[in-house]
Design a protein around this motif. Sequence first.
Motif, PDB file in Angstrom:
ATOM      1  N   VAL A 170       0.815  -1.217   0.000  1.00 13.75           N
ATOM      2  CA  VAL A 170       0.000   0.000   0.000  1.00 13.75           C
ATOM      3  C   VAL A 170       0.850   1.270   0.000  1.00 13.75           C
ATOM      4  O   VAL A 170       0.644   2.162  -0.821  1.00 13.75           O
ATOM      5  CB  VAL A 170      -0.998  -0.003   1.185  1.00 13.75           C
ATOM      6  N   PHE A 171       1.813   1.367   0.916  1.00  9.22           N
ATOM      7  CA  PHE A 171       2.668   2.567   0.994  1.00  9.22           C
ATOM      8  C   PHE A 171       4.132   2.180   0.832  1.00  9.22           C
ATOM      9  O   PHE A 171       4.672   1.450   1.667  1.00  9.22           O
ATOM     10  CB  PHE A 171       2.479   3.286   2.331  1.00  9.22           C
ATOM     11  N   GLU A 172       4.779   2.710  -0.190  1.00 14.63           N
ATOM     12  CA  GLU A 172       6.140   2.260  -0.496  1.00 14.63           C
ATOM     13  C   GLU A 172       7.173   2.705   0.537  1.00 14.63           C
ATOM     14  O   GLU A 172       8.224   2.097   0.667  1.00 14.63           O
ATOM     15  CB  GLU A 172       6.545   2.701  -1.908  1.00 14.63           C
ATOM     16  N   GLY A 173       6.850   3.743   1.320  1.00 18.68           N
ATOM     17  CA  GLY A 173       7.857   4.260   2.262  1.00 18.68           C
ATOM     18  C   GLY A 173       7.760   3.661   3.643  1.00 18.68           C
ATOM     19  O   GLY A 173       8.369   4.157   4.585  1.00 18.68           O
ATOM     20  N   ARG A 174       6.982   2.611   3.792  1.00 23.15           N
ATOM     21  CA  ARG A 174       6.647   2.161   5.133  1.00 23.15           C
ATOM     22  C   ARG A 174       7.696   1.286   5.798  1.00 23.15           C
ATOM     23  O   ARG A 174       7.524   0.880   6.943  1.00 23.15           O
ATOM     24  CB  ARG A 174       5.330   1.414   5.098  1.00 23.15           C
TER      25      ARG A 174
ATOM     26  N   ASP B 103      14.149  -5.657   0.586  1.00 22.51           N
ATOM     27  CA  ASP B 103      14.408  -5.625  -0.853  1.00 22.51           C
ATOM     28  C   ASP B 103      13.117  -5.114  -1.505  1.00 22.51           C
ATOM     29  O   ASP B 103      12.128  -5.844  -1.595  1.00 22.51           O
ATOM     30  CB  ASP B 103      14.767  -7.043  -1.343  1.00 22.51           C
ATOM     31  N   GLY B 104      13.146  -3.845  -1.934  1.00 22.41           N
ATOM     32  CA  GLY B 104      11.932  -3.255  -2.523  1.00 22.41           C
ATOM     33  C   GLY B 104      10.812  -3.249  -1.504  1.00 22.41           C
ATOM     34  O   GLY B 104      10.978  -2.733  -0.407  1.00 22.41           O
ATOM     35  N   HIS B 105       9.683  -3.858  -1.870  1.00 18.53           N
ATOM     36  CA  HIS B 105       8.571  -3.844  -0.915  1.00 18.53           C
ATOM     37  C   HIS B 105       8.455  -5.153  -0.119  1.00 18.53           C
ATOM     38  O   HIS B 105       7.408  -5.463   0.436  1.00 18.53           O
ATOM     39  CB  HIS B 105       7.259  -3.446  -1.598  1.00 18.53           C
ATOM     40  N   HIS B 106       9.571  -5.906  -0.077  1.00 11.24           N
ATOM     41  CA  HIS B 106       9.611  -7.125   0.742  1.00 11.24           C
ATOM     42  C   HIS B 106      10.607  -6.958   1.882  1.00 11.24           C
ATOM     43  O   HIS B 106      11.699  -6.416   1.688  1.00 11.24           O
ATOM     44  CB  HIS B 106      10.066  -8.323  -0.091  1.00 11.24           C
ATOM     45  N   ALA B 107      10.234  -7.458   3.054  1.00  9.98           N
ATOM     46  CA  ALA B 107      11.180  -7.508   4.172  1.00  9.98           C
ATOM     47  C   ALA B 107      11.313  -8.963   4.602  1.00  9.98           C
ATOM     48  O   ALA B 107      10.306  -9.607   4.938  1.00  9.98           O
ATOM     49  CB  ALA B 107      10.682  -6.656   5.335  1.00  9.98           C
ATOM     50  N   ALA B 108      12.526  -9.492   4.534  1.00 10.30           N
ATOM     51  CA  ALA B 108      12.784 -10.870   4.973  1.00 10.30           C
ATOM     52  C   ALA B 108      13.313 -10.793   6.405  1.00 10.30           C
ATOM     53  O   ALA B 108      14.267 -10.063   6.685  1.00 10.30           O
ATOM     54  CB  ALA B 108      13.802 -11.532   4.059  1.00 10.30           C
ATOM     55  N   ILE B 109      12.656 -11.526   7.302  1.00 13.97           N
ATOM     56  CA  ILE B 109      12.968 -11.395   8.731  1.00 13.97           C
ATOM     57  C   ILE B 109      13.388 -12.743   9.285  1.00 13.97           C
ATOM     58  O   ILE B 109      12.697 -13.746   9.093  1.00 13.97           O
ATOM     59  CB  ILE B 109      11.732 -10.876   9.501  1.00 13.97           C
TER      60      ILE B 109
END
Length: 425
Positions: free
Chosen positions: A334-338, A355-361
């Motif tokens: 929804v929001f790219e800066g989040r 990585d872009g709009h993915h966060a690997a945790i």
Amino acid sequence: MSATQSLSYEVHGPARLEGSVTLSGAKNSALKLMAAALLATGKTTLHNVPGIADVEIMSDLLRSLGCTVDYENSTQTLSIDVPENPAHRAEYNLVRKLRASINVLGPLLTRLGKAEVALPGGDAIGSRGLDFHIQGLQDLGAQAHSEHGYVIATAPDGLKGANISLNFPSVGATENIMTAAVLARGVTTIDNAAREPDVVDLGEFLKSMGAKIEGLGTSLITITGVSKLQPTTHTTLPDRIVAGTWAFAAVMTQGDITIIGGREDHLELPLEKLVQAGAVITTTSNGFRVKMDRRPHAIDIATLPYPGFPTDLQPMAICLNAIAEGQSMVTENVFEGRFMFVNELKRLGANITVDGHHAAIHGVPVLSGAPVAATDIRAGAGLVLAGLVSEGITIVEDGFHVDRGYTDFAENLRTLGAKVSRITD
Ligand code: UD1
């Protein structure tokens, strides 16, 4: 604002939260109801309005347009007396503090035939365009453009119903178009409309003013214009994002929280995810209870418009995964800066790759307290929760962000057993 800008939250961890909290009214609903009150001359009364900084800013904005606004903290009741001829220009010095101030655009334009609203500020979570708002008003027959930092819209002969299709189910655009169309001539349809409970609450409020609206809560809203609306009395719905924040807090701290006033039907997907993480959720007579007695399992999440997983709970999901057992992927649609706050969370020892709009945790058993800074309301609340599962002291600077969306956050946390204080310089 300067006093609150030097505010920090000091959090001592680790903590386990146990007890009950009572929900306030929804920020994102109350602010829109306040703006929509402009549609009718006279006194509108809103109950269950949260005593948060954003409500004060919206009150000041309405006062600058000529309204008389009073807030009774003890009863959480706000009254707005709207003059026969409110001003049509919402100035930059107030609008810049609050994204929701753009919601005065539709009501002013449809009532006065002209509106000038400064381009809004609010949270730095993405580009947050206004193209759908402007296109929607143009479809209703307005001349609308942005110039010198203001949206300028005119419709000297009034607005006219139209079939409008949104490229994305934007909450703000759906609301602005709906509040403009209620006084337009003829029938308006909004296709691919936002379905958020806040939009439904606004629609019900408009209906109690005399508006004719069908399809609330679905992707197709139909509005039949009327010539005049009356002021009304309305109770704001409970804040589902605050409820969700407490639910995540219970799971993260392996605690047990009863959320009084919580609506499970507004949080279906988030609660389903928490059950996957290992929580036990039960319905109570006046809300619901979230109980956790183990380290959470990691949960994959992708944010989407309602009824998808809310972007406003994405920081809490990342914080939970940061201390969960296993690996997870959180995708922000929804929001790219989040993901800006992720760097802050990493300062507490979280293992996250964006990585872009993915966060690997990759979950770690415990975080380690450190100074961090809130970048927006929800990131700030998420960082406070992260402090609760960190060893030692976490200072969340720029805590004024948290106060914009959460009533008595530190007080509620203390009631639940945490050692948290608000520190002002
Ligand atoms: C509201 C909420 C916010 C929540 C969001 C999504 C308020 C005050 N804020 O924000 O807390 O996170 O809904 O549930 O209610 N967009 C455009 N052009 C437009 C309008 C929107 O490109 O004209 C884009 C935005 O940049 C964003 C997406 O659409 O990427 C969704 O925005 P929108 O649903 O409009 O969010 P807000 O109403 O700003």
